[in-house]
Every structure is written in structure tokens, then in C-alpha cells.
Scaffold this active site. Structure first.
Site, PDB file in Angstrom:
ATOM      1  N   LYS A   1       0.385 -10.790 -14.122  1.00 43.51           N
ATOM      2  CA  LYS A   1      -0.888 -10.056 -14.151  1.00 43.51           C
ATOM      3  C   LYS A   1      -1.669 -10.393 -15.409  1.00 43.51           C
ATOM      4  O   LYS A   1      -2.871 -10.657 -15.372  1.00 43.51           O
ATOM      5  CB  LYS A   1      -0.634  -8.539 -14.056  1.00 43.51           C
ATOM      6  CG  LYS A   1      -0.203  -8.105 -12.669  1.00 43.51           C
ATOM      7  CD  LYS A   1       0.280  -6.662 -12.614  1.00 43.51           C
ATOM      8  CE  LYS A   1       0.847  -6.367 -11.219  1.00 43.51           C
ATOM      9  NZ  LYS A   1       1.399  -5.024 -11.056  1.00 43.51           N
TER      10      LYS A   1
ATOM     11  N   GLN B   1       2.970  -0.082 -14.812  1.00 43.66           N
ATOM     12  CA  GLN B   1       3.835  -0.755 -13.842  1.00 43.66           C
ATOM     13  C   GLN B   1       4.913   0.208 -13.329  1.00 43.66           C
ATOM     14  O   GLN B   1       5.564   0.904 -14.112  1.00 43.66           O
ATOM     15  CB  GLN B   1       4.474  -1.993 -14.492  1.00 43.66           C
ATOM     16  CG  GLN B   1       5.274  -2.861 -13.553  1.00 43.66           C
ATOM     17  CD  GLN B   1       4.431  -3.571 -12.483  1.00 43.66           C
ATOM     18  OE1 GLN B   1       3.229  -3.763 -12.650  1.00 43.66           O
ATOM     19  NE2 GLN B   1       5.058  -3.952 -11.395  1.00 43.66           N
TER      20      GLN B   1
ATOM     21  N   ASP C   1      -5.387   0.082 -10.039  1.00 44.24           N
ATOM     22  CA  ASP C   1      -4.327  -0.032  -9.031  1.00 44.24           C
ATOM     23  C   ASP C   1      -4.714   0.725  -7.750  1.00 44.24           C
ATOM     24  O   ASP C   1      -4.125   0.497  -6.701  1.00 44.24           O
ATOM     25  CB  ASP C   1      -3.039   0.624  -9.574  1.00 44.24           C
ATOM     26  CG  ASP C   1      -1.939  -0.372  -9.888  1.00 44.24           C
ATOM     27  OD1 ASP C   1      -1.956  -1.478  -9.319  1.00 44.24           O
ATOM     28  OD2 ASP C   1      -1.065  -0.024 -10.696  1.00 44.24           O
TER      29      ASP C   1
HETATM   30  N1  GUN Z   1       5.136  -2.149  -8.837  1.00 42.22           N
HETATM   31  C1  GUN Z   1       5.177  -2.990  -7.777  1.00 42.22           C
HETATM   32  N2  GUN Z   1       3.927  -3.285  -7.377  1.00 42.22           N
HETATM   33  C2  GUN Z   1       3.084  -2.630  -8.200  1.00 42.22           C
HETATM   34  C3  GUN Z   1       1.671  -2.556  -8.300  1.00 42.22           C
HETATM   35  O1  GUN Z   1       0.910  -3.151  -7.522  1.00 42.22           O
HETATM   36  N3  GUN Z   1       1.187  -1.778  -9.295  1.00 42.22           N
HETATM   37  C4  GUN Z   1       1.993  -1.104 -10.148  1.00 42.22           C
HETATM   38  N4  GUN Z   1       1.422  -0.340 -11.093  1.00 42.22           N
HETATM   39  N5  GUN Z   1       3.309  -1.132 -10.091  1.00 42.22           N
HETATM   40  C5  GUN Z   1       3.846  -1.908  -9.108  1.00 42.22           C
END
Ligand code: GUN
Length: 281
Positions: free
Chosen positions: A53, A97, A120
Site C-alpha cells: 500500500k 490494517q 477503507d
Molecule cells: N486487512 C485485509 N484487508 C484489509 C483492508 O482492505 N483494509 C484494512 N484496513 N485491513 C485489511
């Protein structure tokens, strides 16, 4: 029939190039779009995700801050960090996350993020906005699936879409986005007695369960469009989706591969949401 591939890498490349142009325009105006990513603990998969990311942000000219904390971080400490980022004008998007360590309440943390920075799309305000058709940040994975359908010029109006999976992150928002595009939507899940009965009627199937071979060729109507959100490992340790790709591609008209399908689109839509957050100011 052999299905055509919906190439998530190619579409991502195009959308990320558009993000980069928008980021450069904002930067010229003195606003560098910024994403803060918080990782708590040492989950190896999460470490890879957040690294990807942050790198994607940098490649598109966005400013990105990665905050890593030990698994011993308290909930109060994490909430204080989110609060500080909510009030930091250089940060337009905040991503915590998941999963978080067990002693921290995921829901409480997500709800502490300002909906204006919820890139998100996990906040109840974002989910509610989607439900009632108001503007708000859309969850990245289903948003990416919608972009993939758009990229093949697929008109969802009046089509029957079947979503397999009812998670808050994928299944439920996916169903709402398909509905918003005037599809007739069926949501199937682990308690659905006859999954194949539903999928055989579908013009579009989105598989988002997290289990191999959830969708096999005999369950797919000829010519259907199949979107595979799954990310699993086969017996040889190779990445695979929820769909039996080899079989289903002989029946479907379009199909997303794994890897190279929905996966890269999730990060791409995070960048799109972040640039939108910065542009909204
Ligand atoms: N854990 C797995 N996928 C995601 C996501 O798209 N966003 C976040 N914040 N955590 C995750």
C-alpha cells in the site's frame, strides 16, 4: 466457450496513472495527498499488504506515512494515534490494517476514524452512505470489482448478480453496489442450502468466501461474468481464488484471474479514495 480475462493489473495501471495525474495537480496547488497506514503487531500477511500500500502511494506521487507499533500497544494508545491523524491536515486518508491484536476492539478503532478520512470505507457512516445511495467512501475491494465490470462495458441494469459471501468488507458492500447499479441481487453464504441453484441463474457471480473451488463449472450459466475475490493457496502452495478457474473459464464469458485480478484493484481503489479525500477539501 473460453472466457476473456478481466486483467486487474492492466486496469490498475491505467487507474493509478490517472491518480498520479490528479496527485500532481493537487501537489502543484500545494496540497500533497497523504495516506497514513497503521500496523499493530507482526502479522506477516499484514506486513506485506501495508508495504504494498505504501509503495503504491509513493509510485503515484502520494505522501504516505507508515506507523508500526508493537502488539503490546493498548487500545487507548491506538485511539490517541487515530485522533492525532484525524486532526493532522497533511493526512487525508487513514487506514488501520486489520486484523488488530485481540485486546483491541476493531470496531471501536474503525469508528474512531473520521468518516472524512475513512479511505477503507469501513466506518459505519461510509457503509450507511452506501446503503442509502449518498456519497461516501466505498470499500476498496467491491469498488474495484465494480470498476472491473465497468471496464468491460457491462451494464448491470436488470441483470441477476449473485454474491457468495456476506462479510462487512466485501460481500455486503458488493451487494449494495450491484443493487445501486440496478442489478437484482442475491446474497449467498454458508447457510445457503443449495448454492448452485442460485449461481446457475446468475448473469454475474462474485465469489468472496476465502475457500478454494467454491464455484465450479457446473454451477455457472454459460456466458456469465465471474469475479473472483478469493485469495487462497492450492496444494502446491500456489496462489488461487475461490473459483475453479480452469473449469469455469470454459463456461463464462468473462473471468478475473488470481493472481492479477481483483487483488491489485483493492490497492488501486485505496489510492482513488485517498485522492478523492484530498480533492474534497
Ligand atoms: N486487512 C485485509 N484487508 C484489509 C483492508 O482492505 N483494509 C484494512 N484496513 N485491513 C485489511
Amino acid at each position: 466457450m473460453t472466457a476473456q480475462l478481466i486483467d486487474g493489473n492492466a486496469l490498475s495501471k491505467q487507474l493509478r496513472a490517472e491518480v498520479a495525474v490528479r496527485a500532481a495537480k493537487l501537489t502543484e496547488k500545494g496540497i500533497t495527498p497523504g495516506l497514513a497506514v497503521i500496523l499493530v503487531g507482526e502479522n506477516p500477511a499484514s506486513q506485506v499488504y501495508v508495504r504494498n500500500k505504501v509503495k503504491a502511494c509513493q509510485d503515484a506521487g502520494l505522501h504516505s506515512v507508515l506507523e508500526k507499533y508493537p502488539a503490546t500497544m493498548t487500545e487507548a494508545e491506538l485511539l490517541a494515534r487515530v485522533d492525532a491523524l484525524n486532526n493532522d491536515p497533511s493526512i487525508h486518508g487513514i487506514l488501520v490494517q486489520l486484523p488488530l491484536p485481540k485486546h483491541i476492539d476493531d470496531h471501536k478503532v474503525i469508528e474512531s476514524i473520521s468518516p472524512l478520512k475513512d479511505v477503507d470505507g469501513f466506518h459505519v457512516a461510509s457503509a450507511g452512505a452506501l446503503l442509502v445511495g449518498e456519497p461516501g467512501f466505498k470499500a476498496c475491494t467491491p469498488f474495484g470489482c465494480m470498476k472491473m465490470l465497468e471496464s468491460i462495458g457491462y451494464d448491470l441494469r436488470g441483470k441477476h448478480a449473485v454474491v457468495i459471501g456476506r462479510s462487512n468488507i466485501v460481500g455486503k458492500p458488493m451487494a449494495m453496489m450491484l443493487l445501486q447499479s440496478s442489478a437484482t441481487v442475491t446474497i449467498c453464504h454458508s447457510a445457503t442450502p443449495d448454492l448452485a441453484y442460485h449461481t446457475r441463474q446468475a448473469d454475474v457471480v462474485v465469489a468472496a468466501v476465502g475457500k478454494r473451488n467454491v464455484l465450479t463449472a457446473d454451477m455457472v450459466k454459460p456466458g456469465a461474468v465471474v469475479i473472483d475475490v478469493g485469495m487462497n493457496r492450492d496444494d502446491d502452495g500456489k496462489l488461487c481464488g475461490d473459483v475453479d478457474f480452469a473449469g469455469v473459464k470454459e463456461v463464462a464469458s468473462w473471468i478475473t484471474p488470481v493472481p492479477g485480478g481483483v487483488g491489485p484493484m483493492t490497492i488501486t481503489m485505496l489510492l482513488v479514495n485517498t485522492i478523492e479525500a484530498a480533492e474534497r477539501l
